[in-house]
Write an enzyme that holds these catalytic residues in place. Sequence first.
Site, short mmCIF file in Angstrom:
data_model
loop_
_atom_site.label_atom_id
_atom_site.label_comp_id
_atom_site.label_asym_id
_atom_site.label_seq_id
_atom_site.Cartn_x
_atom_site.Cartn_y
_atom_site.Cartn_z
N HIS A 62 -2.74 5.77 12.31
CA HIS A 62 -1.83 5.83 11.17
C HIS A 62 -0.48 5.18 11.45
O HIS A 62 0.37 5.12 10.55
CB HIS A 62 -1.61 7.30 10.76
N ASP A 99 7.24 0.31 10.93
CA ASP A 99 6.52 1.36 10.22
C ASP A 99 5.08 0.93 10.02
O ASP A 99 4.80 -0.25 9.77
CB ASP A 99 7.17 1.62 8.85
#
Length: 594
Positions: free
Chosen positions: A191, A392
Amino acid sequence: MTSNTGRIICVSNRLPFVLKRKEDGSLTRIASAGGLVTAVAPVIIQGNGIWVGWPGIHFENPDEPIPESDPNDRTPTAGLKSNRVMSVHIDPKIFDSYYNGCCNGTFWPLFHSMPDRAMFCAEHWRAYAQVNQEFADKTIKALQILAQEEPADSGTPLVWIHDYHLMLAANTIRNIADEQNLKFKLGFFLHIPFPPWDIFRLFPWSDEILQGMLGCDMVGFHIEDYCLNFVDCCQRRLGCRVDRKNLLVEHGGRTVRIRPLPIAIPYERFVQLAQAAPRVIDTKQKIVLGVDRLDYTKGLVHRLKAFETLLEKHPEHLEKVTLLQIAVPSRTDVKEYQDLKEEMDQLVGRINGRFTTPNWSPIRYIYGCISQDELASFYRDAAVALVTPLRDGMNLVAKEFVACQINEPPGVLIVSPFAGAGEQMHEALICNPYEIDAAAEVIHRALTMPEDEETAPPDDDNNDKYNANTDQDDAPNNPDDTMTDAPIPLEENPHEPDYPNGQTINDDTPPQMNAADNAGWFNNWFNWIGQETPETPEVSDPVDPPHLDEAIMAQFQQYPFLPPFFLGSVGFKSPECPAHRPPQISVYFFSFCV
């Protein structure tokens, strides 16, 4: 469910609920919020699968039973019976070394390309390996339970492992399951970003991480860049034969598929929230919005400095523009995060003290959590959204903001090229958060953009000057970057120092959604799971799995209980699509290839 349906074992750091001890000493379940829970829990319940994870508290008696859900519980985990949960119990000191030491002290900064913040400690690594072994043992027990419950001709159980907390578990699960002749299929999804070779190689036990992840049949990442980084590390560290064009890695006589699978949002749900949410911002000033977890990867200090520079260089925005920054508390017991909060508090105070007038303050700073209705209202009414992390995995705020643009004129999105969303949402303005002056100019451009430009396709030439470090790796299109002709022996690999071997082996969390909204991320992961792995080719041949589409459609019929949904990029189908229009959903069918 039919008899040939394979059931699912979800393995994550935490269970889909946390346990709390009441004053009378009894335990109660509290559902966890987040996309993984709302996506997977209903499918586990419907398919009678099993969830493996840590319960959120440390038990003095590991045999203490987990309570059933409250009869009035309406959360996605309400129907998850306690006998379908495998709770992992770990000594508190070991867990602290594993979680705060290795996961958050090493992998989090390292995988976000901030190696100067990472600490490398053998004790933490040993704790990490020990905890992964515990998770693997519990997963084997779950496989044994499913093997006892199902007839021999039933479908193959699907084991889905999540995130950087459990990168070693797959290889252990495979070795033990093979010894016990247990049927299984293994998948892993990361993730957070996967770093490039020059950063990943800093980790002393990098070979074991790669071997652990390659224990799966399929490894998924948010975007192709992360896939290519992983493939490159496998070749350079382990000497694996790789196929960059098809994103395949050969390891241990097996071919492992690597796939980019960008997580999405439930677009229609956010539209409905934006339509129904009451107005929260009562001002005629333009709002520049930032919504982030308080984390050093989010670039919040850089963002405040860019806004300060905007007010310095463009005083016409004084008393006309306000920055609304929402910072959600995170890891408040960690000194590094406490220091970040103190720096933010001081910077906000300095900027407000410098520019505030009797009728206006430049920054409104909210440190805390807000409701989803308030969030949708902020998205809808903001003139500009700043999604400018230093690094990110994906960052769903960008997609949520676009989905909530129901007003005319719509708001303008500014996104960092170092977020996964920046690789997809090409209609947004791109700015490098490290370049403070340039970032200020991008904000100025967004605030002064004519309405016809806000609703028109972006001018690529005009946007290029704001585009920093967005060159795409052209490896997949390079005919020379196919499977190498021969393995590279580790001892002859000039790129890697000789490390000693040890034990062999995202904030992208979506907001709370209903099960129907989010279950498709899980569905599409396993859309490919029934496909047979292509035979390992001869050394001289590139891996090229034939008849992919036919295999996918034929094998997907094995799993009729998976609800239809989408997984994809909330992006845009063509350059003609204006930046404010409803995003199209691109479905990325996931080849689990086992």
